[in-house]
Structures are given as structure tokens and as C-alpha cells.
Design an enzyme around this catalytic site. Structure first.
Site, PDB file in Angstrom:
ATOM      1  CG  ASP A   1     109.106 -51.856  88.425  1.00 55.04           C
ATOM      2  OD1 ASP A   1     108.562 -50.739  88.458  1.00 55.04           O
ATOM      3  OD2 ASP A   1     110.273 -52.034  88.023  1.00 55.04           O
TER       4      ASP A   1
ATOM      5  CG  PHE B   1     117.286 -48.246  89.044  1.00 53.60           C
ATOM      6  CD1 PHE B   1     116.520 -47.874  90.134  1.00 53.60           C
ATOM      7  CD2 PHE B   1     116.813 -47.945  87.778  1.00 53.60           C
ATOM      8  CE1 PHE B   1     115.311 -47.215  89.981  1.00 53.60           C
ATOM      9  CE2 PHE B   1     115.600 -47.294  87.610  1.00 53.60           C
ATOM     10  CZ  PHE B   1     114.856 -46.922  88.706  1.00 53.60           C
TER      11      PHE B   1
ATOM     12  CE  LYS C   1     109.766 -44.638  91.104  1.00 50.63           C
ATOM     13  NZ  LYS C   1     109.590 -45.743  90.126  1.00 50.63           N
TER      14      LYS C   1
ATOM     15  CB  THR D   1     113.443 -43.502  91.504  1.00 46.95           C
ATOM     16  OG1 THR D   1     113.563 -44.560  90.564  1.00 46.95           O
ATOM     17  CG2 THR D   1     113.204 -42.191  90.770  1.00 46.95           C
TER      18      THR D   1
ATOM     19  CD  GLU E   1     109.956 -41.338  88.213  1.00 47.54           C
ATOM     20  OE1 GLU E   1     111.101 -41.025  87.860  1.00 47.54           O
ATOM     21  OE2 GLU E   1     109.588 -42.513  88.319  1.00 47.54           O
TER      22      GLU E   1
END
Length: 332
Positions: free
Chosen positions: A17, A181, A135, A159, A99
Site C-alpha cells: 500500500d 478499510f 479504484k 475503495t 484511482e
């Protein structure tokens, strides 16, 4: 005995990440994820200035000498995310997540258009769709955009996912992967309850991902579950066996330096069976979200945070473009 990282890697796909290429080289993950905050952080590193310059010069050449600096910067934002993605793909065997602009999170058509643009940039450099995950925030509009994109063989990573109902909607839409998350859920509950900590097996983020994983496996959904946003290695080890886990370099290092026995906690072949099967439309989704204060607040906070990171990155790109081309810097 092997390190926790080695043991975890034998039962779960470990994902880095980060946008830091050196960290990716160090830990050899299969996949890697980025987001606006991570790209912004990586862009501060002097060694990566050449990537910023590459994005700006490519965007200027693409748009032409008469294009405004504002337009060049906006084009360079997309280009930079792809430039970082391409560099990451040189270092990993699997996929990179790139993203869509978080400011488009409530606009289905704009999200679809941006995703198509991003994947086209990868394709132009010979990178196939199966190596990229787009994303998108797990709003209803984002989920519907992903449903369209998946039918076009553009694979999506949904996400900013904070509750079970977002996950169900993603699975029904046929998205490739979701990123619940964990740590941000824990943050909310600690703040709301005043508790300093939770045992790992009672951690609200861990509990949420465990339920989602078992529901997906019980009902035959193909959508992959990738736990994200961890605060400690105990959250990670409690989810050993999850399809994927995306982990920061700091926690990867801790896992690599810790030697304890790691039992599997989530088992795709033997899930805890969840019989219920839920179907959601826009109205029921919005009702479920409205009834979940944590998920609503964290989704809004996440979109706001990523949007601010994009604003800062655009300003940085503008300043760099001014250095390259001269003139008076714009305020974006």
C-alpha cells in the site's frame, strides 16, 4: 520459524500500500495499490521528480503549445498516476490499482469516462487490462460505474468501503475486488466510544471484513476481498487467509521482523456459513447507509481527504510546470 510476513504470504496475497518504488522493491509484493494521498507523498521525494516532469512534458506535447497551463496540469494529473503505475508494474508480477479522481465519486458517467481514459493510457504502453485495477469510491454512483466498466473488461477495485451493504452492492455489481478499510473503522469506534483499544478479534474493522469474507464465500461471489488501512499488525494477522491484504511499508517491516506462529483465520474452503442473501437497489442501499453513521461519516471523510490530496497535487504540478516553462504560477 518463518517471519509473520512469510507465513502470511503463503495464505494471503500481500499487496504493498504505497507509491514508494523503493519500498516495493524491498518487500516484493504481488500487487500494489496507490491513492491520491500516497501519490502526493511519493511526489515529495526528490528521486521521483523525473516522473513528475515526464507527466508534465507528455501532457504538454499531447495538448499542444496553445493549451492553458490549467489544462496541462489536469491532464498531467491523470498521466502522473499512470506513470507511477507503470513504474510499479515493472517491479511486481501482478496488478496495480490506480484511482479515479475522488472528486467524481458521485458522478457515474464522469467516473466511467475517467476510468476509460486511464486504462487507455496503460493500453497505449502495451499494458493489458488484467494488470490494472481502477479504484473507485464505494458510493452508489461509483458502484454503478464499476458495473458498466466490468462489462467492458475494465477491472475495478472499490475503495473507501466501510460496511457490509457497500460490499453486497459491489458483489452484486460483479466488481473484481473490494477494499474494506479496517483501520478507519477502528478509528471511528475508538473516537465514538472513548475506548483506547480493542482485542484484535473484537476490532470493529476486523469483524466487518470477516463478515464480508464469509458472506461472499458462502454465496459464491467471485469478488475478491482485500482488507486495507491497517493500524497494527494484530489486525492483519487476525485476517490471515483473506483473499488479499494491502499493507503499508511500516507494517510490512514489522511483519517481516516478527517471528510467531500464524494460524489461518479466514478460510475460503471452509467459510463460516452465512445463509442470508441480500439484494439492494438504490433506495435500499441509501437507507442502509443512512442508518450507519460510521460508514456515512467515513465515506464522506475519505472522499474529502482524497479530494484535498488531489488539489494539493495539482498545485504541486502547477508549480513544477511554471519552473519548466516559466511565467506566473496559477492558483488552482
Amino acid at each position: 520459524m518463518e517471519s509473520l510476513l512469510n507465513q502470511l504470504s503463503s495464505m494471503t496475497v500481500v499487496v504493498a500500500d504505497t507509491g514508494d518504488l523503493e519500498a516495493i522493491k524491498k518487500f516484493h509484493p504481488r500487487d500494489a495499490t496507490t491513492n491520491p494521498s500516497l501519490i502526493l507523498a511519493a511526489a515529495q521525494i526528490p528521486a521521483y521528480q523525473s516522473l513528475i516532469d515526464e507527466a508534465l512534458t507528455t501532457s504538454r506535447e499531447m495538448l499542444g503549445a496553445n493549451a492553458s497551463k490549467t489544462d496541462v496540469v489536469k491532464e498531467a494529473l491523470d498521466e502522473l498516476c499512470v506513470v507511477f503505475g507503470k513504474e510499479i508494474l515493472k517491479l511486481i508480477p501482478g496488478r496495480v490499482s490506480t484511482e479515479v479522481d475522488a472528486r467524481l465519486s458521485f458522478d457515474t458517467e464522469a467516473t466511467i469516462a475517467k476510468a476509460r481514459k486511464i486504462i487507455a493510457k496503460y493500453n497505449q504502453d502495451g499494458i493489458s487490462n488484467d494488470r490494472v485495477l481502477i479504484k473507485i469510491a464505494s458510493t452508489w454512483e461509483g458502484i454503478k460505474a464499476a458495473e458498466v466498466l466490468e462489462k467492458e473488461n475494465i477491472h475495478c477495485n472499490l475503495t473507501l468501503l466501510f460496511n457490509f451493504y457497500q460490499a453486497v452492492a459491489c458483489a452484486e455489481a460483479g466488481v473484481t475486488l473490494i477494499s474494506p478499510f479496517v483501520g478507519r473503522i477502528l478509528d471511528w469506534y475508538k473516537s465514538a466510544t472513548g475506548r483506547d483499544s480493542y482485542p484484535a478479534n473484537e476490532d470493529p474493522g476486523v469483524v466487518s471484513v470477516t463478515k464480508i469474507f464469509n458472506y461472499f464465500k458462502s454465496n459464491g461471489y467471485k469478488t475478491e476481498v482485500m482488507g486495507a488501512s491497517f493500524r497494527n499488525i494484530e489486525e492483519i494477522t487476525e485476517l490471515a487467509g483473506c483473499d488479499l491484504l494491502t499493507i503499508s511499508p511500516k507494517l510490512l517491516q514489522q511483519l517481516n521482523e516478527t517471528y510467531l506462529d500464524l494460524p489461518i483465520k479466514l478460510n475460503e474452503q471452509k467459510p463460516i456459513f452465512i445463509e442470508e442473501k441480500i439484494h439492494l437497489d438504490k433506495t435500499s442501499f441509501e437507507l442502509m447507509m443512512a442508518g450507519d453513521k460510521m460508514a456515512t461519516e467515513k465515506l464522506d471523510d475519505g472522499i474529502s481527504g482524497f479530494s484535498k490530496a488531489i488539489d494539493k497535487l495539482e498545485n504541486q504540478l502547477n508549480e513544477r510546470l511554471e519552473l519548466i516553462e516559466g511565467g506566473v504560477a496559477l492558483t488552482l
